[in-house]
Structure formats: C-alpha cells, structure tokens
Design a protein around this motif. Structure first.
Motif, short mmCIF file in Angstrom:
data_model
loop_
_atom_site.label_atom_id
_atom_site.label_comp_id
_atom_site.label_asym_id
_atom_site.label_seq_id
_atom_site.Cartn_x
_atom_site.Cartn_y
_atom_site.Cartn_z
N TYR A 251 0.77 -0.99 -0.04
CA TYR A 251 -0.03 0.10 0.01
C TYR A 251 1.03 1.28 0.15
O TYR A 251 1.72 1.34 1.05
N ASP A 252 0.81 1.97 -1.04
CA ASP A 252 1.45 3.42 -0.91
C ASP A 252 0.48 4.57 -1.57
O ASP A 252 0.06 4.53 -2.54
N PRO A 253 0.14 5.21 -0.51
CA PRO A 253 -0.90 6.21 -0.52
C PRO A 253 -0.31 7.23 -1.65
O PRO A 253 -1.40 7.92 -2.26
N GLU A 254 0.88 7.46 -2.00
CA GLU A 254 1.28 8.46 -2.94
C GLU A 254 1.06 7.75 -4.51
O GLU A 254 0.67 8.51 -5.45
N LYS A 255 1.17 6.64 -4.54
CA LYS A 255 0.86 5.88 -5.98
C LYS A 255 -0.61 5.28 -6.13
O LYS A 255 -0.92 5.19 -7.23
N ASN A 256 -1.18 4.98 -5.10
CA ASN A 256 -2.57 4.08 -4.95
C ASN A 256 -3.70 5.05 -4.75
O ASN A 256 -4.49 5.87 -5.57
N PHE A 257 -4.12 5.03 -3.57
CA PHE A 257 -5.25 5.71 -3.05
C PHE A 257 -5.01 6.14 -1.48
O PHE A 257 -4.10 5.40 -0.69
N GLN A 258 -5.92 6.87 -0.72
CA GLN A 258 -5.98 7.12 0.51
C GLN A 258 -6.81 5.98 1.31
O GLN A 258 -7.99 6.09 1.03
N GLN A 259 -6.14 5.12 2.05
CA GLN A 259 -6.92 4.28 3.00
C GLN A 259 -7.00 4.85 4.47
O GLN A 259 -5.79 4.61 5.13
N GLY A 260 -8.16 5.17 5.13
CA GLY A 260 -8.11 5.75 6.32
C GLY A 260 -7.18 6.90 6.82
O GLY A 260 -7.15 7.50 5.64
N LYS A 261 -6.60 6.67 7.69
CA LYS A 261 -5.72 7.74 8.12
C LYS A 261 -4.09 7.51 7.86
O LYS A 261 -3.00 7.97 8.21
N ASN A 262 -3.99 6.33 7.06
CA ASN A 262 -2.41 5.72 6.53
C ASN A 262 -1.96 6.70 5.56
O ASN A 262 -2.40 6.83 4.43
N ILE A 281 -2.35 -10.24 -11.05
CA ILE A 281 -2.14 -10.36 -12.68
C ILE A 281 -1.67 -8.85 -12.87
O ILE A 281 -2.48 -8.05 -13.20
N ALA A 282 -0.26 -8.75 -12.88
CA ALA A 282 0.08 -7.24 -13.06
C ALA A 282 -0.07 -6.81 -14.47
O ALA A 282 0.49 -7.91 -15.50
N LEU A 283 -0.46 -5.55 -14.82
CA LEU A 283 -0.52 -5.22 -16.14
C LEU A 283 0.79 -4.11 -16.61
O LEU A 283 1.53 -3.69 -15.61
N SER A 284 1.03 -3.95 -17.76
CA SER A 284 2.13 -2.99 -18.33
C SER A 284 2.09 -1.59 -17.87
O SER A 284 3.01 -0.78 -17.88
N LYS A 285 0.85 -1.28 -17.62
CA LYS A 285 0.57 0.23 -16.80
C LYS A 285 0.92 0.00 -15.40
O LYS A 285 0.20 -0.64 -14.38
N PRO A 286 1.76 0.80 -14.80
CA PRO A 286 2.32 0.61 -13.33
C PRO A 286 1.03 0.87 -12.34
O PRO A 286 0.19 1.59 -12.60
N THR A 287 0.94 -0.31 -11.37
CA THR A 287 0.11 0.07 -10.21
C THR A 287 -1.29 -0.70 -10.73
O THR A 287 -2.24 -0.90 -9.86
N PHE A 288 -1.48 -1.11 -12.06
CA PHE A 288 -2.58 -1.69 -12.47
C PHE A 288 -2.55 -3.11 -12.51
O PHE A 288 -1.65 -3.70 -13.04
N GLY A 289 -3.87 -3.69 -12.23
CA GLY A 289 -3.70 -5.20 -12.53
C GLY A 289 -4.93 -6.03 -12.33
O GLY A 289 -6.04 -5.16 -12.38
N ILE A 290 -5.19 -7.08 -12.55
CA ILE A 290 -6.28 -8.05 -12.32
C ILE A 290 -6.19 -8.77 -11.04
O ILE A 290 -5.02 -9.31 -11.14
N HIS A 291 -7.04 -8.76 -10.21
CA HIS A 291 -6.68 -9.50 -8.95
C HIS A 291 -7.95 -10.18 -8.23
O HIS A 291 -9.35 -9.79 -8.89
#
Length: 332
Positions: A251-262, A281-291
């Motif tokens: 979990y990286d709030p700068e790359k992903n999303f804000q979860q709670g107060k983390n 299943i990681a895609l060639s677009k960073p941080t995107f995948g199927i899961h």
C-alpha cells in the motif's frame, strides 16, 4: 467420478459425486437430491425464502461452462443474469437474461444430476489456522502474519464458489470442523486449457471480463468490478507482465489511494482476505492489475481503485488461462 476445481484445494481426492439420497434435512433447508433432480418444469415453482434450487443448478452448470455467475448462491441477481446473457450469446440464442427451455436444454439442465456433490473434510481442513477477524485498517492488517479465512464456512464457500448461506442451507447445524465429516457442496468444476488465452477484454459498460482464444473463441467470462468514477480504469491496450499467486500487497498512498488515516507505505501479508485476494496479475501500466477480492459477493457491485477485481476463484481461473505477454484491452 472425482471432481476437480480451479482453486485446487486440499482434500480434492476425497471429493466424489454422489446423489446422497439418504441425506435428510429439516424443512426450509435444501438437499443434494432436491437440487440434482431439478428440471425445467421446476422453473416457476414457488419456494420458501432462501436459495432457489433451480437457480442453484443453473449457476453450477454455467460455471462448468466457464461462464461465471460469480458466487453460486441460488438467487436471481445481476451477476447471474449477466452470465445467462453471455451463455445465450455463445449458444447463438436470442438475446436475453432469462433461462428459457432451449437455454436450459443447452446447459444440460434436465440430464445433469451431479451439481451438488459430497466432500469429506480432511485433517488439513480441520487444522487450518483461521484469523479471529480481519480489521479494516491497513496498518492493523500489516501487523498480521496472514490475512486468512475467518471461519470454515468462509473457506469452504470460496473453495466451492458458493455463498455461506447456501453452504449452511445444504448442511444445517454443521460446524464444519471435524475431519471425516461428509458435507454437500456445489460442483461447478471447470476444465480450462492452461495458457490458451490470446486476449482479455475488460468491458466497462457491462462489468464483464471476456477471455478469448484462437479465432476469438470465448474461453471464459467473469463478472468484474472495473474501476470507478473517482479512480477510473485506463483505456486502451496493455500487456500482462507477471502473475503472482498468494501475493502480499504494498500500500503506497502516493501511488494508489488514501486508505483511512494511513500516510505511510505498508506491506500487507498474503491471504484470501487481503486487498487483492489470492492472485495478482500485473499489467504493463504501473499499479494496475487484475486481482481477487476478500468480498466475492461485492464483485461488479462496488467500485475498485482502477483495477479489475474478480472473485478469488475466477482470478485463479484466469491466471491459469493467461501468461505474460497476453494483451488486456479496456473496452468502453
């Protein structure tokens, strides 16, 4: 005849198709015999509140055709109707979301008598280390050893692609904790050809993932959560870069999303109740995948953070079908 499942759970050697005509259960519960014997004439039979035997049988038969209805639960919901519509298209039947007599016959509904099977709980099942609970907060999850199942009902429900409600209706008053216990389970086994996928289409408008092979033959279809208005999935084509089973989650709030107060980067342990479930299943677009997901009943009904979310068992099935280099298209 033994059953096999895409999830390859422990104890499969003990899973045997059975009519189980000697099983009894109290009123309002379901029996294996009752569901296995369903035919088209039962389509409009009035049933008590709870899982509908006709729908249970239809959902299992759709799953066997790799047309996933999501959770096999015996209820007439959105994912079930999407699966029926896809099956009708594949069978070149008139468009629609209902199972008419021709669709039922094409599914083999009147001849299949093994959609509910018998499974014997193993020592490994009984010894599983269940989590007491899974906290919502990622910082608390990061401190856990594993994001495990929280009950035998959850574990067995996911293993056999069914809801805990249906599992309990088929096996009333069972704790599912003793090795050697025989229980009734859905038998939605699939026979996916490993590595056969040449393309995956994520269709945003319908919330469906289509897996295509040679000559654009549909190999499988799954209900899916594909992005949201706040964090939409991308458009265009990407490639599968890698497949991780039983993954941890960063979990990286700068790359992903804000979860709670983390606000700090966190590494969450693996497990079926982790944010990406049992497959990434990681895609060639960073941080995107199927899961996968810890909440299979919410697939295609709630938003994701831009990725493609499937039930754990559908993500595992897809992971068998694809390999690095396969194109994933996001289609409007």
């Amino acid at each position: 005849m033994k059953l096999s499942h895409s999830s390859k759970p422990a104890g499969l050697a003990a899973l045997v198709v059975a009519a189980m005509t000697t099983w009894t259960s109290p009123a309002l519960a379901l029996t294996a015999t009752e569901i296995n014997a369903v035919n088209f004439a039962d389509r409009n039979k009035v049933v008590e509140p709870g899982p509908n035997p006709f729908i249970v049988k239809a959902q299992v038969l759709l799953s066997r055709r790799s047309v996933s209805p999501g959770v096999i639960d015996g209820f007439d919901g959105e994912n079930f109707r999407k699966a029926v519509a896809q099956f009708r298209r594949q069978e070149r039947l008139p468009d629609g979301e209902d199972i008419d007599e021709q669709a039922w016959l094409n599914l083999g509904g009147d001849t299949a008598n093994d959609v509910i099977a018998e499974y014997t709980l193993t020592d490994k099942d009984a010894a599983y280390d269940f989590a007491d609970a899974i906290p919502r907060d990622y910082a608390k999850q990061a401190k856990m050893k594993r994001l495990s199942y929280t009950s035998p009902q959850e574990m067995l429900g996911e293993r056999f692609h069914m809801s805990e409600t249906l599992l309990t209706a088929l096996n009333p008053r069972q704790a599912f904790s003793e090795p050697g216990l025989r229980i009734a389970v859905a038998s939605g086994r699939r026979s996916s050809e490993k590595g056969a996928a040449l393309r995956v289409d994520a269709i945003k408008s319908t919330g469906m993932v289509m897996v295509l092979g040679a000559d654009d033959v549909v190999l499988a279809s799954y209900p899916a959560t594909i992005g949201s208005e706040d964090t939409p999935s991308p458009s265009g084509e990407f490639k599968i870069e890698r497949i991780a089973r039983n993954p941890n989650y960063t979990y990286d709030p700068e790359k992903n999303f804000q979860q709670g107060k983390n606000t700090e980067t966190l590494t969450l342990p693996p497990g079926p109740n982790g944010p990406v479930g049992t497959v990434w299943i990681a895609l060639s677009k960073p941080t995107f995948g199927i899961h996968g997901t810890p909440e299979p009943a919410k697939v295609s009904k709630t938003n994701s953070h831009g990725c493609i979310r499937l039930t754990n068992w559908d993500a595992e099935d897809l992971a068998d079908l694809v390999k690095p280099g396969v194109v994933v298209r996001f289609v409007e």
